[in-house]
Design an enzyme around this catalytic site. Sequence first.
Site, PDB file in Angstrom:
ATOM      1  N   GLU A 219       0.833  -1.205   0.000  1.00  0.00           N
ATOM      2  CA  GLU A 219       0.000   0.000   0.000  1.00  0.00           C
ATOM      3  C   GLU A 219       0.866   1.253   0.000  1.00  0.00           C
ATOM      4  O   GLU A 219       1.698   1.455   0.882  1.00  0.00           O
ATOM      5  CB  GLU A 219      -0.937   0.025   1.204  1.00  0.00           C
TER       6      GLU A 219
ATOM      7  N   ASP B 100      -4.278   4.016  -2.818  1.00  0.00           N
ATOM      8  CA  ASP B 100      -5.334   4.519  -1.942  1.00  0.00           C
ATOM      9  C   ASP B 100      -5.534   5.996  -2.269  1.00  0.00           C
ATOM     10  O   ASP B 100      -4.602   6.799  -2.172  1.00  0.00           O
ATOM     11  CB  ASP B 100      -4.913   4.338  -0.484  1.00  0.00           C
TER      12      ASP B 100
ATOM     13  N   GLU C  62     -12.784   2.657   2.188  1.00  0.00           N
ATOM     14  CA  GLU C  62     -12.118   2.661   3.489  1.00  0.00           C
ATOM     15  C   GLU C  62     -12.359   4.004   4.164  1.00  0.00           C
ATOM     16  O   GLU C  62     -12.015   5.060   3.626  1.00  0.00           O
ATOM     17  CB  GLU C  62     -10.616   2.421   3.334  1.00  0.00           C
TER      18      GLU C  62
END
Length: 312
Positions: free
Chosen positions: A159, A192, A253
């Site tokens: 990530e 992300d 998220e």
Amino acid sequence: MYSATKTSNNSNSSNLIGIHGYNLVGCWDRIHCEKAFKIASEIGYSLVEVPVIDPLFDTQATKQLADKYGLRLSCSVGLSQDTDISSLDESTRKQGEQVLMTAVERAHAIGSPIVCGVIYSKLGKYSRAATQQNVNNSVEILRRVAQKAQSLGVQLGLEVCNKYETNLINTAGDAMKMIQRIGMPNVVVHLDAYHMNIDENDPIAAIDECQSRLGYFHIGESHRGYLGTGNISLRSILRALARIEYSGPLVFESFSNEIVSPFVTEALAIWRNQWEDGEQVAKHALAFIQSEWFAAHKSKTTPLLWGNEEKA
């Protein structure tokens, strides 16, 4: 206002639309696991991201309940100060390697094809830049973990995280360099939107840069609240993903200290809540992603610049 429908979740592509388990519950014992799965399934999600590092994690119960509610699973991990595999302390690195090996085994046991997250350093702010030795330590251990994961049919997702939560991989370019050094085919980039908004010069260019190894994507707002209410051009991001024909999961998220554990609250600095009702924000997120992903596929051939919000 967006309106979610179960039947349209994946009607426009092969992508699974998912939600992080900690968006709905604060721990992962059997009771909370079932609560998260029940809510996610009823809303219309196809996938739940499971925090496998939770000490209460039960592989058998998680798998059985996922089957019961017809959900696919992914797994995520965040390393701590005591399990930082980039550390110069050997015992810390060993503990971290064991955490990752256990996570891979748990992912395989519940049928998750990936373990993603900040799996290369601690999840938290560093007081200095990473040294070459820190990078070397992380690469060495991740290579061994990736070999173990490959034998079980599991991928590792690195990530890309902002500078306040790691000092090792802050951009898509950093992740690609790390993947090249690890040298294993089952290691992919995990982007992300929340983190990209902080450290990428151009999020669209970042998506293009890592498209050949992009395996997982978190959809999150600039303030980690309701989608579409912050300053991230999520429409541009989804259009960029559609244009490169990204086929991996799209996972919402968002965290609130009304739900998550003190460790997560402190690690992610959740001092100001954007919401208190996890189910409500989850419903809105699914409807938002469905609508914008459909529009993205309709307009994916249109030239795109960051911040271009023109409707198709």
